[in-house]
Design a protein around this motif. Sequence first.
Motif, short mmCIF file in Angstrom:
data_model
loop_
_atom_site.label_atom_id
_atom_site.label_comp_id
_atom_site.label_asym_id
_atom_site.label_seq_id
_atom_site.Cartn_x
_atom_site.Cartn_y
_atom_site.Cartn_z
N UNK A 1 0.84 -1.21 0.00
CA UNK A 1 0.00 0.00 0.00
C UNK A 1 0.87 1.25 0.00
N UNK A 2 0.49 2.22 -0.82
CA UNK A 2 1.26 3.46 -0.90
C UNK A 2 1.18 4.25 0.40
N UNK A 3 2.27 4.92 0.72
CA UNK A 3 2.22 5.87 1.81
C UNK A 3 1.31 7.04 1.41
N UNK A 4 0.76 7.71 2.40
CA UNK A 4 -0.16 8.82 2.12
C UNK A 4 0.50 9.90 1.28
N UNK A 5 1.75 10.20 1.56
CA UNK A 5 2.43 11.26 0.83
C UNK A 5 2.62 10.86 -0.63
N UNK A 6 2.88 9.58 -0.88
CA UNK A 6 3.05 9.12 -2.26
C UNK A 6 1.71 9.08 -2.99
N UNK A 7 0.68 8.67 -2.28
CA UNK A 7 -0.67 8.66 -2.87
C UNK A 7 -1.07 10.07 -3.29
N UNK A 8 -0.81 11.04 -2.43
CA UNK A 8 -1.15 12.43 -2.73
C UNK A 8 -0.31 12.97 -3.88
N UNK A 9 0.99 12.64 -3.90
CA UNK A 9 1.87 13.11 -4.96
C UNK A 9 1.42 12.59 -6.32
N UNK A 10 0.98 11.36 -6.38
CA UNK A 10 0.49 10.79 -7.64
C UNK A 10 -0.78 11.50 -8.08
N UNK A 11 -1.65 11.78 -7.12
CA UNK A 11 -2.90 12.47 -7.45
C UNK A 11 -2.62 13.88 -7.97
N UNK A 12 -1.68 14.55 -7.33
CA UNK A 12 -1.31 15.90 -7.77
C UNK A 12 -0.66 15.87 -9.15
N UNK A 13 0.15 14.88 -9.41
CA UNK A 13 0.81 14.79 -10.71
C UNK A 13 -0.22 14.71 -11.83
N UNK A 14 -1.35 14.06 -11.56
CA UNK A 14 -2.40 13.91 -12.57
C UNK A 14 -3.30 15.13 -12.64
N UNK A 15 -3.24 15.99 -11.61
CA UNK A 15 -4.17 17.12 -11.54
C UNK A 15 -3.47 18.46 -11.30
#
Length: 275
Positions: A1-15
């Motif tokens: 499972x992704x760490x929260x910071x990595x999950x957020x960074x991926x979401x930001x990269x797409x948006x």
Amino acid sequence: MLKKIDKSALYLAENITALRCPLCHNGFRLEKYALICANRHTYNLNKKGVVNFLTIKPDTTHYTRAMFEPRRKLIQSGMYAPVLAEIKTMLTTGNLLDVGSGEGSFLDLLDVCGNKFGFDIALDGVNMATELTDLQAFFSLSDLTNLPFADSSMATVLNIFTPSNYREFDRVLTDNGQVIKVIPDTYYLQELRTAFGLPNDYDNGDVVRKFAEKFPDFTQKEIRYAFALPENLRTAFLSMSPLEWQISAETKAKIAEKPPKTATVHVRILQGKKS
């Protein structure tokens, strides 16, 4: 499972194009865990994946986990299900911005054909929102008067029991965007008010008039029902609202011995479309 910071960074990269620097209003680029604009203004993701865009200290005194936890339990128990069901019928394709998103449960329970963004000034609220593991969204600490979102980036601005800033809403909405605003009506949480010895005196006429000035062709729907409080959540009901700030701990403890069994949800949903 992704760490929260990595999950957020991926979401930001797409948006990334949905955001802008609140200081100079330029767009951002994402470098690892930092948002950096053309003028080098830098905003870092914390370990929970939250970005603090505020120029003042976040609220750590009033809207705290002690209030958000019982509120989350009641929202997730279905207390606002009819309200959310009505909101779902209003949602359109595109990004959804939840203004004053609290601990994130409303945003979590709404499906939208687009991406989700939430912000608040309450530190505990945005931190708790990142604990909703199935929720795909970006949360930040942000200023209602200077949103860190790009022009024409949101299809819907959702405003549930929170203040509005129509100038900023207008800026971030797409040309055919909308504001959905939920306000308490006369009998909202009347059992809680009665238990606390407070008057049932909700009058949001001024709020509606201000909304009507911005959206002359707005529509509204009144929703009123009694929600049967689960026995294990009746004391939580006493702690879910800022109303409790007006009574002493002793009074609250006494009421908890025989808490209300039902909660009246009485709201108006205002829908205004950008012209």
